[in-house]
Design a protein around this motif. Structure first.
Motif, short mmCIF file in Angstrom:
data_model
loop_
_atom_site.label_atom_id
_atom_site.label_comp_id
_atom_site.label_asym_id
_atom_site.label_seq_id
_atom_site.Cartn_x
_atom_site.Cartn_y
_atom_site.Cartn_z
N UNK A 59 0.84 -1.20 0.00
CA UNK A 59 0.00 0.00 0.00
C UNK A 59 0.88 1.25 0.00
N UNK A 60 1.95 1.23 0.77
CA UNK A 60 2.87 2.39 0.81
C UNK A 60 3.47 2.64 -0.56
N UNK A 61 3.94 1.59 -1.22
CA UNK A 61 4.55 1.76 -2.54
C UNK A 61 3.55 2.28 -3.56
N UNK A 118 10.11 11.66 2.28
CA UNK A 118 10.49 10.27 2.54
C UNK A 118 9.29 9.54 3.14
N UNK A 119 8.99 8.38 2.58
CA UNK A 119 7.97 7.50 3.15
C UNK A 119 8.67 6.24 3.64
N UNK A 120 8.54 5.96 4.93
CA UNK A 120 9.24 4.82 5.51
C UNK A 120 8.27 3.94 6.29
N UNK A 121 8.65 2.68 6.39
CA UNK A 121 7.87 1.71 7.17
C UNK A 121 8.82 0.82 7.93
N UNK A 122 8.52 0.59 9.20
CA UNK A 122 9.33 -0.31 10.00
C UNK A 122 8.47 -0.97 11.07
N UNK A 123 8.93 -2.13 11.50
CA UNK A 123 8.25 -2.85 12.58
C UNK A 123 8.92 -2.49 13.90
N UNK A 124 8.11 -2.33 14.92
CA UNK A 124 8.61 -2.00 16.24
C UNK A 124 7.76 -2.74 17.27
N UNK A 125 8.29 -3.87 17.75
CA UNK A 125 7.52 -4.69 18.68
C UNK A 125 6.26 -5.23 18.01
N UNK A 126 5.12 -4.97 18.61
CA UNK A 126 3.85 -5.41 18.07
C UNK A 126 3.18 -4.33 17.22
N UNK A 127 3.96 -3.36 16.80
CA UNK A 127 3.41 -2.25 16.03
C UNK A 127 4.14 -2.09 14.70
N UNK A 128 3.46 -1.44 13.79
CA UNK A 128 4.05 -1.05 12.51
C UNK A 128 4.01 0.47 12.44
N UNK A 129 5.18 1.07 12.19
CA UNK A 129 5.28 2.53 12.11
C UNK A 129 5.46 2.95 10.65
N UNK A 130 4.58 3.80 10.19
CA UNK A 130 4.68 4.38 8.85
C UNK A 130 4.89 5.88 9.02
N UNK A 182 -2.72 5.33 16.01
CA UNK A 182 -2.68 6.76 16.34
C UNK A 182 -1.82 7.48 15.32
N UNK A 183 -1.98 8.79 15.26
CA UNK A 183 -1.24 9.64 14.32
C UNK A 183 -0.63 10.80 15.09
N UNK A 199 0.35 1.66 13.87
CA UNK A 199 -0.75 0.70 13.75
C UNK A 199 -0.35 -0.63 14.36
N UNK A 200 -1.32 -1.37 14.91
CA UNK A 200 -0.99 -2.70 15.44
C UNK A 200 -0.63 -3.67 14.33
N UNK A 201 0.38 -4.49 14.58
CA UNK A 201 0.75 -5.52 13.61
C UNK A 201 -0.37 -6.56 13.53
N UNK A 202 -0.26 -7.45 12.55
CA UNK A 202 -1.30 -8.44 12.32
C UNK A 202 -1.59 -9.26 13.57
N UNK A 203 -2.86 -9.28 13.94
CA UNK A 203 -3.34 -10.08 15.07
C UNK A 203 -4.40 -11.03 14.54
N UNK A 204 -4.07 -12.31 14.45
CA UNK A 204 -4.96 -13.24 13.78
C UNK A 204 -6.24 -13.50 14.56
#
Length: 215
Positions: A59-61, A118-130, A182-183, A199-204
């Motif tokens: 989605x980011x790309x 710059x648009x960046x995405x990274x994982x941080x614990x149980x979260x995804x930061x965009x 949150x933003x 945003x929260x990472x995938x929670x099945x």
């Protein structure tokens, strides 16, 4: 107005330039009403967002690519720090695209002086930061809380290619909350202004559908 313009093109009986301006203003007002309606539904809780596994990297790309021509025309240096491997969130594709579009639009409008995005995405614990970052004139942190209020705009906006309504960031924040995230904003004028979508990472347990790895 559209009918008048089409008739005028054939007969030459009306001022075409005036008609075109009136038509553009009408479309602008229509879009503003639509944004008000969207925000009202989000704030009232009338609009539910179905959640499913979403490949945030893709989605980011795709969203950044939508702005490629405008960024080139505005002479922006553009960077994308997005992992090659899929990063899934429990989210909503349409909502995430709208959030990112609003943030990128805002950076182009208010960060044009820095000619950088710059648009960046990274994982941080149980979260995804965009994060969407620019190096423009930035936003005084005294306005950090107000910037997400409806109809709040900075007086020094000069870029008319993306028309500001004062609703884009309000909608983005409400959508982020709907997605369980949150933003936030951090800004140092002419150095670095960053909007961070967490945003929260995938929670099945919330998104029982298995993500498609070929997304």
């Amino acid at each position: 107005l559209e009918i008048l313009r089409l008739n005028a093109e054939q007969s030459g009986s009306l001022d075409m330039e005036t008609l075109k301006k009136a038509e553009e203003k009408t479309k602008s007002i229509s879009e503003l009403i639509s944004q008000f309606f969207t925000l009202a539904r989000l704030e009232s809780g009338d609009r539910e967002l179905p959640l499913s596994p979403v490949n945030a990297c893709e989605i980011c790309r795709e969203t950044l690519l939508d702005f490629y021509e405008l960024l080139q025309n505005e002479d922006f240096e553009t960077e994308a720090e997005i992992p090659e491997k899929p990063v899934f969130i429990c989210g909503n594709q349409e909502a995430l695209q709208r959030i990112l579009s609003n943030l990128i639009s805002n950076s182009i409008r208010y960060g044009a002086d820095g000619h950088y995005l710059c648009l960046s995405l990274k994982e941080e614990g149980n979260s995804v930061l965009i994060q969407v970052t620019d190096k423009g004139r930035g936003i005084d942190m005294a306005f950090a809380d107000q910037i997400f209020d409806r109809l709040f705009t900075l007086e020094d906006s000069r870029n008319r290619k993306i028309q500001g309504s004062g609703l884009g960031l309000s909608i983005a924040r409400q959508l982020a909350l709907k997605l369980g995230g949150c933003l936030t904003l951090e800004s140092i004028p002419f150095e670095k202004t960053t909007f961070t979508l967490k945003l929260p990472a995938l929670n099945e347990s919330l998104c029982p559908q298995k993500p498609e790895r070929n997304s």
